[in-house]
Design an enzyme around this catalytic site. Structure first.
Site, PDB file in Angstrom:
ATOM      1  N   GLU A   1       0.802  -1.231   0.000  1.00 36.56           N
ATOM      2  CA  GLU A   1       0.000   0.000   0.000  1.00 36.56           C
ATOM      3  C   GLU A   1       0.834   1.280   0.000  1.00 36.56           C
ATOM      4  O   GLU A   1       0.527   2.235  -0.702  1.00 36.56           O
ATOM      5  CB  GLU A   1      -0.932   0.061   1.233  1.00 36.56           C
TER       6      GLU A   1
ATOM      7  N   ASP B   1      -2.088  -5.331   3.237  1.00 37.31           N
ATOM      8  CA  ASP B   1      -2.340  -5.615   4.653  1.00 37.31           C
ATOM      9  C   ASP B   1      -3.167  -6.886   4.860  1.00 37.31           C
ATOM     10  O   ASP B   1      -3.996  -7.249   4.018  1.00 37.31           O
ATOM     11  CB  ASP B   1      -3.062  -4.433   5.308  1.00 37.31           C
TER      12      ASP B   1
ATOM     13  N   ASP C   1      -5.895  -7.945   6.192  1.00 33.72           N
ATOM     14  CA  ASP C   1      -7.279  -7.849   6.642  1.00 33.72           C
ATOM     15  C   ASP C   1      -8.185  -7.720   5.418  1.00 33.72           C
ATOM     16  O   ASP C   1      -7.742  -7.826   4.278  1.00 33.72           O
ATOM     17  CB  ASP C   1      -7.466  -6.665   7.602  1.00 33.72           C
TER      18      ASP C   1
ATOM     19  N   GLU D   1      -9.720  -5.133   4.059  1.00 34.24           N
ATOM     20  CA  GLU D   1      -9.379  -4.033   3.150  1.00 34.24           C
ATOM     21  C   GLU D   1      -8.131  -4.351   2.344  1.00 34.24           C
ATOM     22  O   GLU D   1      -8.035  -4.018   1.161  1.00 34.24           O
ATOM     23  CB  GLU D   1      -9.185  -2.736   3.946  1.00 34.24           C
TER      24      GLU D   1
ATOM     25  N   TYR E   1       0.682  -5.438  13.053  1.00 38.53           N
ATOM     26  CA  TYR E   1      -0.428  -4.788  12.347  1.00 38.53           C
ATOM     27  C   TYR E   1      -1.442  -4.226  13.334  1.00 38.53           C
ATOM     28  O   TYR E   1      -1.809  -4.880  14.315  1.00 38.53           O
ATOM     29  CB  TYR E   1      -1.103  -5.790  11.413  1.00 38.53           C
TER      30      TYR E   1
ATOM     31  N   ARG F   1      -4.648  -3.048  12.910  1.00 32.91           N
ATOM     32  CA  ARG F   1      -6.102  -3.213  12.770  1.00 32.91           C
ATOM     33  C   ARG F   1      -6.444  -4.658  13.121  1.00 32.91           C
ATOM     34  O   ARG F   1      -6.297  -5.557  12.300  1.00 32.91           O
ATOM     35  CB  ARG F   1      -6.555  -2.857  11.353  1.00 32.91           C
TER      36      ARG F   1
ATOM     37  N   HIS G   1      -5.473 -12.257  13.280  1.00 32.56           N
ATOM     38  CA  HIS G   1      -4.088 -12.032  13.658  1.00 32.56           C
ATOM     39  C   HIS G   1      -3.946 -11.519  15.085  1.00 32.56           C
ATOM     40  O   HIS G   1      -4.919 -11.372  15.807  1.00 32.56           O
ATOM     41  CB  HIS G   1      -3.389 -11.107  12.654  1.00 32.56           C
TER      42      HIS G   1
END
Length: 848
Positions: free
Chosen positions: A7, A80, A82, A84, A293, A295, A340
């Site tokens: 990203e 990432d 997740d 998104e 991470y 989130r 996670h």
């Protein structure tokens, strides 16, 4: 060559360093495309088909990725870990396939921390894109689009002044509005406490009256001064001896490491950071490889991390601080769905990371994670009961002492409010049965019960998570949207519902009650989680929602605006027209009554600039007041009194931009807005405001006047074209010469000189070079507020971001977003009329 897509450029730079020369790592800079913000981007009648549009500022980025992909043997999507992140990878793959630039080999890798070991391990174990996570993303995106783009036109046409409504945003707003209603409905109850100040063996302590005249007391038992005085006299007259001493051992266990929401809550409590600022800082720390991470709903740490934490504890503390077995945690959050880890440092030997706000947040994360694996704290709570000879009056003293700190040596979790147990903290002297401590005095204090507190960011995030509404990763943007739409405002870190927010909530509760219900929104999150877990089909979830939502929206759209207003007038009757103390009709028009007209009835009306209250005798009666403005404060021509100097009437009125005062009548009448920070507004304050600007005195260096006044951006000082902000309205009238000179000097040093003063503004903060333009990024003071610039593009800072707190990553994002919009449109200058040609000179030559 192997192409890796992530990203952010910071993440790309770090990963490329780990992978070596055979890899090329490019950043997508977040999502590369989205649903176009127009009707028809999602088409339910076509099986919820979606149109996607590449962001204008990502066109060159997509071309760079596409050109590299054509030369690559393998594409590795490393966004990432997740939902998104999976969606960004999916968008990249789909776009490259559309451009016929997709390599034959496409794989997906995820890692929970940007460290060399984590990245290389992930590269060794690739997988395919997770279709369930992608379906869950598609369902959520379509759902939010359909909700917003179906409901917003209804609002625009039926509720003047409304801007938009979102699926999660509307429910978060309802929480704030409901709390406002609780506070307004709350009736304070008087109560008194009687406390004896006592001393024993040189140590002073407090003992509270818990039994009076043979009756056990609770907090509200003593409800008036007379009873309190009697109780105080009884304690003063009595000789109290120790009847019993009870000591109980207590244990406190540490909290688990941070999840996204608990990190946001603690950062708000302990550091004063907004949720959006916390997430920006955490993103920077993650991309720098300092934390895992950020989130996540998970509270468990990886086994190797637990071992590293336990090793760090033994190196820093004695063996007593390490429990025999590692601590294991299970999430209690409703609908927890992230697989996670909790947020933790990637290296427990690294005590510090980043600088400024980043370093403070890292310290919080580090200490919380380490404390989570430490021994419990041992405490001892002592309760001492004292009784007078009659046995009818009893005092109680409580104290708490830490016998062994355990995890408290590193970290203690914050709280939004102090509880009753806080009074127990402190050390009591050693006392035994029969001891008679000296009585130093007795106090009887009056108290009133308090309404529930307004939500802070921390408590709002906590409540949203408890209800299972939204996702922790979306809370920051949800809260920011409420601010941007001006549905709420923040004062002293607490949320206040604005009139527009109250009106929108009332409209949704009345016409769309199901869709702002807490249960419905939480159940919808569960259905989306079922999609991500492969237990539900995403189009079936959308179909069920759309089947009920579309007809309801159409039904409301068919109503006349006047019908909607009538329904809201009745629904909000108690709020807009509360009962009057004298029993008179709260809807009776005060102007009609004063002028002898009959039939003046107040009701809710809708106008171009929003809702307001008006009289039924319009146009004969021009009375109106703002929506939500108290009846006694809302008369347009409410005469406050007379100016003793001019003899002109001073009236309080309501206008498009809020309440104001006016001296006299006509175009030349002097007017002043009524500031929000003056709760007790009277004629004296009105005359003060009308007298502005106030001359503070002559500047000792220039001899020119310093004035204080209130302008478009609030109260300020002025001197020779230079300005300094004041903290509030009262300071306009109370600031003296010494303070004024100091404030002006400080403003000048910060570069706060006004335009045209000749002084060059100094940067508030200097950051690094912009990665694209190469210009030095600076945070500058501006005439209309602070902004960031790279020397080419200026971008205004959001209202909730302090200029001192701006990070380089944040500045780059703001500048890039502003640059993507193109140059600001200049106001059309009046075209110059073409110059008239000079009249031709007449020939003096005689005609032939």
């Amino acid at each position: 060559m192997q192409l890796v897509i992530v990203e952010s450029p910071a993440k790309a730079k770090t990963i490329e360093k780990y992978l070596g020369k055979d890899y090329k790592v490019l950043a997508s800079y977040g999502h590369i495309r989205d649903l176009p913000p127009k009707d028809g981007s999602v088409r339910p009648e076509e099986g919820f088909a979606m149109d996607w549009e590449t962001y204008r500022d990502k066109v060159s980025r997509v071309k760079e990725i596409s050109d590299a992909a054509k030369k690559a043997d393998r594409l590795i999507l490393a966004t990432d870990p997740d939902r998104e992140g999976e969606a960004i990878s999916w968008h990249v793959r789909e776009l490259l396939a559309k451009r016929k630039a997709l390599p034959k080999e496409v794989e997906r890798v995820t890692f929970n921390a940007i460290t060399k070991d984590a990245v290389t391990q992930a590269m060794a174990h690739p997988r395919q894109l997770d279709t369930d996570l992608i379906d869950a993303y598609l369902a959520r995106r379509a759902l939010d689009y359909l909700f917003g783009f179906t409901l917003s036109p209804v609002l625009w046409r039926k509720l003047p002044g409304a801007k938009s409504a979102g699926r999660v945003q509307s429910v978060a707003l309802r929480l704030i509005v409901d709390r406002e209603r609780e506070i307004e409905a709350f009736v304070p109850q008087e109560y008194w406490s009687v406390v004896a100040k006592m001393q024993h063996d040189g140590t002073e302590f407090d003992a509270r009256l818990v039994t009076f005249d043979g009756l056990k007391l609770d907090r509200l038992s003593i409800g008036d001064k007379g009873t309190a005085d009697k109780a105080k006299a009884a304690v003063e007259a009595g000789r109290f001896t120790v009847e019993g001493v009870e000591t109980k051992p207590l244990k406190r266990n540490p909290a688990p490491p941070f999840t996204t929401s608990t990190l946001q809550q603690e950062a708000a409590r302990k550091l004063g950071y907004s949720a959006s600022h916390t997430m920006r800082l955490a993103q920077n720390l993650y991309e720098a490889g300092a934390i895992t991470y950020m989130r996540t709903d998970g509270v468990q740490m990886d086994g190797s991390a637990i071992s590293a934490a336990r090793k760090a504890i033994t190196e820093r503390f004695s063996g007593h601080f390490l429990p025999e077995k590692p601590r294991l945690y299970q999430t209690k959050a409703k609908n927890a769905q992230e697989a996670h880890e909790a947020i933790r440092p990637t290296d427990f030997n690294r005590d510090r990371a980043g600088s400024g706000d980043e370093a403070k947040l890292y310290d919080l994360i580090f200490k919380r994670a380490m404390a989570s694996q430490m021994a419990a704290a041992s405490l001892e709570r002592t309760t001492v009961t004292l009784r007078d000879p009659t046995g009818r009056h009893e005092l109680r003293a409580t104290g708490q002492v830490v016998k062994f700190p355990g995890f408290l040596a590193v970290y203690e979790e914050g709280r939004d409010q102090k509880g009753d147990d806080d009074e127990d903290e402190g050390l009591l002297p050693v006392m035994r049965q029969g001891d008679a401590p000296a009585k130093l005095g007795v106090e009887a204090d009056q108290h009133f019960t308090q309404p529930p507190p307004r939500f802070s960011e921390a408590s709002l995030v906590k409540r949203l998570e408890e209800l299972g509404i939204g996702r922790p990763s979306t809370y920051a943007s949800t809260i920011q949207t409420l601010r941007d739409r001006e549905y709420v405002r923040t004062e002293k870190n607490r949320f206040f519902a604005e009139d527009s927010g109250r009106l929108l909530t009332a409209f949704l509760e009345r016409f769309f009650p199901r869709y702002v219900g807490y249960d419905f929104t939480a159940e919808m999150e569960e259905e989306l989680d079922d999609v991500s877990g492969g237990r539900a089909e995403w189009k079936a979830v959308l179909e069920e929602f759309w089947r009920d939502f579309k007809p309801k929206s159409d039904e409301v759209m068919e109503r006349k605006p006047s019908e909607v207003t009538e329904v809201l007038d009745e629904f909000l009757s108690d709020y807009l027209f509360p009962p009057k103390a004298d029993g008179s009709d709260p809807r009776a028009c005060p102007k009609c009554l004063a002028e002898g007209r009959t039939g003046g009835h107040l009701s809710l009306r809708g106008g171009r600039f929003g809702a307001f209250i008006a009289c039924s005798n319009y146009p004969e009666c021009s009375f109106r007041r703002k929506f939500g403005q108290p009846a006694e404060d809302g008369a347009e021509d409410d005469v406050m009194g007379t100016d003793p100097e001019s003899g002109l009437p001073v009236t309080r009125r309501s206008g498009r931009f809020g309440p104001y005062i006016q001296l006299g009548e006509g175009k030349d009448a002097k007017r002043a807005s009524i500031p929000k920070d003056l709760p007790d507004f009277d004629l004296d304050w009105a005359l003060r405001l009308l007298s502005l600007p106030r001359e503070v005195g002559l500047h000792p260096e220039t001899g020119n006047p310093i004035t204080a006044s209130i302008g478009r951006y609030g109260p300020y000082l002025a001197h020779d074209g230079k300005y300094a902000k004041l903290g509030g309205t009262r300071e306009v009238f109370e600031t003296g010469m010494n303070a004024a000179v100091t404030l002006l000097a400080e403003a000048a040093n910060r570069g706060g000189a006004a335009r045209g003063s000749g002084a060059k503004a100094e940067p508030i903060k200097t950051l690094g070079a912009h990665p694209t333009s190469g210009g030095e990024i600076k945070v500058m003071p501006g005439r209309y507020g602070p902004y960031v610039t790279d020397g080419t593009t200026n971008a205004t800072l959001p209202k909730d971001v302090k200029p001192e707190d701006v990070t380089e990553e944040q500045a780059i994002a703001l500048i890039d977003a502003r640059a993507a919009k193109g140059p600001a449109k200049k106001k059309g200058a009046r075209k110059k009329a073409p110059a008239k040609k000079a009249p031709a000179k007449k020939s003096t030559k005689a005609k032939s």
